[in-house]
Design a protein around this motif. Structure first.
Motif, PDB file in Angstrom:
ATOM      1  N   ALA A  56      65.660   9.018  20.188  1.00  0.00           N
ATOM      2  CA  ALA A  56      67.191   8.823  20.377  1.00  0.00           C
ATOM      3  C   ALA A  56      66.612   6.799  21.654  1.00  0.00           C
ATOM      4  N   GLY A  57      66.424   7.060  22.048  1.00  0.00           N
ATOM      5  CA  GLY A  57      65.979   6.156  22.527  1.00  0.00           C
ATOM      6  C   GLY A  57      66.399   4.632  21.311  1.00  0.00           C
ATOM      7  N   ALA A  58      65.590   4.621  20.301  1.00  0.00           N
ATOM      8  CA  ALA A  58      65.468   3.715  19.116  1.00  0.00           C
ATOM      9  C   ALA A  58      66.797   4.308  18.797  1.00  0.00           C
ATOM     10  N   LYS A  59      67.935   4.998  18.906  1.00  0.00           N
ATOM     11  CA  LYS A  59      69.401   4.979  18.243  1.00  0.00           C
ATOM     12  C   LYS A  59      69.969   4.386  18.934  1.00  0.00           C
ATOM     13  N   MET A  60      70.293   4.424  20.178  1.00  0.00           N
ATOM     14  CA  MET A  60      70.245   3.451  20.640  1.00  0.00           C
ATOM     15  C   MET A  60      70.276   2.520  21.392  1.00  0.00           C
ATOM     16  N   ASP A  61      69.538   1.803  21.077  1.00  0.00           N
ATOM     17  CA  ASP A  61      68.690   0.168  20.700  1.00  0.00           C
ATOM     18  C   ASP A  61      69.750  -0.037  19.813  1.00  0.00           C
ATOM     19  N   VAL A  62      68.857   0.219  18.595  1.00  0.00           N
ATOM     20  CA  VAL A  62      70.505   0.242  17.423  1.00  0.00           C
ATOM     21  C   VAL A  62      71.462   0.332  17.441  1.00  0.00           C
ATOM     22  N   PHE A  63      72.806   1.004  18.140  1.00  0.00           N
ATOM     23  CA  PHE A  63      73.230   0.716  17.993  1.00  0.00           C
ATOM     24  C   PHE A  63      74.295  -0.549  19.216  1.00  0.00           C
ATOM     25  N   ALA A  64      72.961  -0.539  20.200  1.00  0.00           N
ATOM     26  CA  ALA A  64      73.429  -2.014  21.066  1.00  0.00           C
ATOM     27  C   ALA A  64      72.918  -3.732  20.462  1.00  0.00           C
ATOM     28  N   GLY A  65      72.921  -3.333  19.477  1.00  0.00           N
ATOM     29  CA  GLY A  65      72.122  -4.850  18.724  1.00  0.00           C
ATOM     30  C   GLY A  65      70.738  -5.200  18.938  1.00  0.00           C
ATOM     31  N   LEU A  66      69.667  -4.205  19.212  1.00  0.00           N
ATOM     32  CA  LEU A  66      68.147  -4.620  19.483  1.00  0.00           C
ATOM     33  C   LEU A  66      67.513  -3.548  19.112  1.00  0.00           C
ATOM     34  N   GLU A  67      66.105  -3.961  18.726  1.00  0.00           N
ATOM     35  CA  GLU A  67      65.177  -3.716  18.013  1.00  0.00           C
ATOM     36  C   GLU A  67      64.176  -3.129  18.546  1.00  0.00           C
ATOM     37  N   PRO A  68      64.287  -1.384  18.518  1.00  0.00           N
ATOM     38  CA  PRO A  68      63.075  -0.521  18.998  1.00  0.00           C
ATOM     39  C   PRO A  68      61.955  -0.698  18.528  1.00  0.00           C
ATOM     40  N   THR A  69      60.869  -1.054  20.003  1.00  0.00           N
ATOM     41  CA  THR A  69      59.473  -1.074  19.969  1.00  0.00           C
ATOM     42  C   THR A  69      59.031   0.272  20.770  1.00  0.00           C
ATOM     43  N   GLY A  70      57.993   0.279  19.931  1.00  0.00           N
ATOM     44  CA  GLY A  70      57.259   1.040  20.667  1.00  0.00           C
ATOM     45  C   GLY A  70      57.413   2.122  20.101  1.00  0.00           C
ATOM     46  N   PRO A  71      57.235   4.152  20.865  1.00  0.00           N
ATOM     47  CA  PRO A  71      57.126   4.984  20.520  1.00  0.00           C
ATOM     48  C   PRO A  71      58.514   4.703  19.520  1.00  0.00           C
ATOM     49  N   GLY A  72      59.532   3.740  19.801  1.00  0.00           N
ATOM     50  CA  GLY A  72      60.610   3.936  19.137  1.00  0.00           C
ATOM     51  C   GLY A  72      60.430   3.266  17.733  1.00  0.00           C
ATOM     52  N   ALA A  73      60.158   2.469  18.165  1.00  0.00           N
ATOM     53  CA  ALA A  73      60.122   1.801  16.630  1.00  0.00           C
ATOM     54  C   ALA A  73      59.460   3.238  15.633  1.00  0.00           C
ATOM     55  N   GLN A  74      58.415   3.759  16.012  1.00  0.00           N
ATOM     56  CA  GLN A  74      57.520   4.728  14.750  1.00  0.00           C
ATOM     57  C   GLN A  74      58.597   6.111  14.634  1.00  0.00           C
ATOM     58  N   ALA A  75      59.120   5.964  15.992  1.00  0.00           N
ATOM     59  CA  ALA A  75      60.162   7.657  15.407  1.00  0.00           C
ATOM     60  C   ALA A  75      61.516   6.719  14.647  1.00  0.00           C
ATOM     61  N   TRP A  76      61.926   5.433  14.378  1.00  0.00           N
ATOM     62  CA  TRP A  76      62.762   5.277  14.320  1.00  0.00           C
ATOM     63  C   TRP A  76      62.588   4.908  12.214  1.00  0.00           C
ATOM     64  N   GLN A  77      61.485   4.464  12.252  1.00  0.00           N
ATOM     65  CA  GLN A  77      60.832   4.623  10.972  1.00  0.00           C
ATOM     66  C   GLN A  77      60.714   6.092  10.152  1.00  0.00           C
ATOM     67  N   ALA A  78      60.157   6.861  11.025  1.00  0.00           N
ATOM     68  CA  ALA A  78      60.407   7.856  10.514  1.00  0.00           C
ATOM     69  C   ALA A  78      61.468   8.363  10.258  1.00  0.00           C
ATOM     70  N   ALA A  79      62.539   8.356  10.883  1.00  0.00           N
ATOM     71  CA  ALA A  79      63.825   9.099  10.855  1.00  0.00           C
ATOM     72  C   ALA A  79      64.141   7.607   9.296  1.00  0.00           C
ATOM     73  N   GLY A  80      63.922   6.622   9.343  1.00  0.00           N
ATOM     74  CA  GLY A  80      64.123   5.532   8.017  1.00  0.00           C
ATOM     75  C   GLY A  80      63.530   6.189   6.173  1.00  0.00           C
ATOM     76  N   ILE A 114      68.248  12.301  10.444  1.00  0.00           N
ATOM     77  CA  ILE A 114      68.303  11.151   9.393  1.00  0.00           C
ATOM     78  C   ILE A 114      70.366  10.635  10.284  1.00  0.00           C
ATOM     79  N   SER A 115      71.158  11.107  10.448  1.00  0.00           N
ATOM     80  CA  SER A 115      72.043  10.847  10.788  1.00  0.00           C
ATOM     81  C   SER A 115      72.364   9.621  11.515  1.00  0.00           C
ATOM     82  N   GLN A 116      71.801   7.993  11.535  1.00  0.00           N
ATOM     83  CA  GLN A 116      71.737   7.330  12.548  1.00  0.00           C
ATOM     84  C   GLN A 116      72.034   5.734  12.119  1.00  0.00           C
ATOM     85  N   PRO A 117      72.995   4.424  12.487  1.00  0.00           N
ATOM     86  CA  PRO A 117      73.920   3.951  12.353  1.00  0.00           C
ATOM     87  C   PRO A 117      72.598   2.869  11.863  1.00  0.00           C
ATOM     88  N   GLY A 118      74.073   2.923  10.673  1.00  0.00           N
ATOM     89  CA  GLY A 118      73.476   1.788   9.152  1.00  0.00           C
ATOM     90  C   GLY A 118      72.992   3.121   7.828  1.00  0.00           C
TER      91      GLY A 118
END
Length: 208
Positions: A56-80, A114-118
């Motif tokens: 959830a944190g990674a999703k909001m980072d992406v919405f804000a134009g930021l690059e997810p980091t740490g556990p968020g980056a791993q979660a974002w990769q898994a979602a992708g 899977i319902s993620q921005p972009g």
């Protein structure tokens, strides 16, 4: 090569009405399209990542134009990765039993992952959402044991098909077909309704 992906939200195996209807659909589809590749995805097989605080944190980072980091980056990769498995198909068949007037929680988990921005959607502050999963078509098998159209409120409500159809259209999949099997188990018409549902699955598969 055209790919058809069957996504099953039923955990009941051989006792599942939705999976039995899916088998009928797929048998006819393979006869009609012998050159197509048919893939199976059982959502209960443990392959879905969770969607918790890090995701959830990674999703909001992406919405804000930021690059997810740490556990968020791993979660974002898994979602992708989960999204790419989904988006690799040209056609979809979904087996969706009714649970508590809606869809099984495993299907909601799939949608949330899977319902993620972009990926599934774009967003414009003035125009709102736009679906990105375009150029596909979907067939959905809806089953339920008690609820049925025209029955009284004591037989439940339908938050199953309206919810899932809306998500498909929101994602950009507007070419939709549905097969419904909603027998009232308190009557003697179950076999007649089952036969009609399988005939409908055959008709949809022939034109899919």
């Amino acid at each position: 090569m055209t790919k058809l992906l069957h996504i099953s939200a039923s955990p009941r195996g051989e006792r599942s009405e939705s999976l039995a209807l899916a088998e009928t659909f797929l048998r006819v589809y393979r006869e009609q399209h012998p050159e197509d590749e048919v893939l199976e995805w059982n959502l209960w097989d443990g392959s879905l990542p969770e969607f918790g605080p890090a995701a959830a944190g990674a999703k909001m980072d992406v919405f804000a134009g930021l690059e997810p980091t740490g556990p968020g980056a791993q979660a974002w990769q898994a979602a992708g990765e989960t999204f790419r498995r989904f988006a690799d198909a040209d056609k979809y068949l979904f087996s969706v039993p009714m649970w508590n007037a809606s869809v099984p929680y495993i299907l909601k988990q799939f949608i949330d992952v899977i319902s993620q921005p972009g990926l599934v959607f774009g967003f414009d502050p003035e125009l709102g959402y736009s679906g990105l999963v375009t150029g596909r078509k979907a067939a959905v098998i809806y089953t339920g044991a008690v609820y049925g159209e025209g029955r009284g409120p004591a037989f439940g409500s339908d938050f199953q098909a309206p919810y899932f159809n809306d998500w498909l259209r929101w994602a950009g999949i507007t070419d939709l077909a549905a097969v419904e099997f909603r027998p009232n188990l308190a009557t003697t018409e179950v076999e007649q309704r089952r036969a009609r549902a399988h005939a409908e699955a055959v008709d949809v598969a022939k034109n899919f």
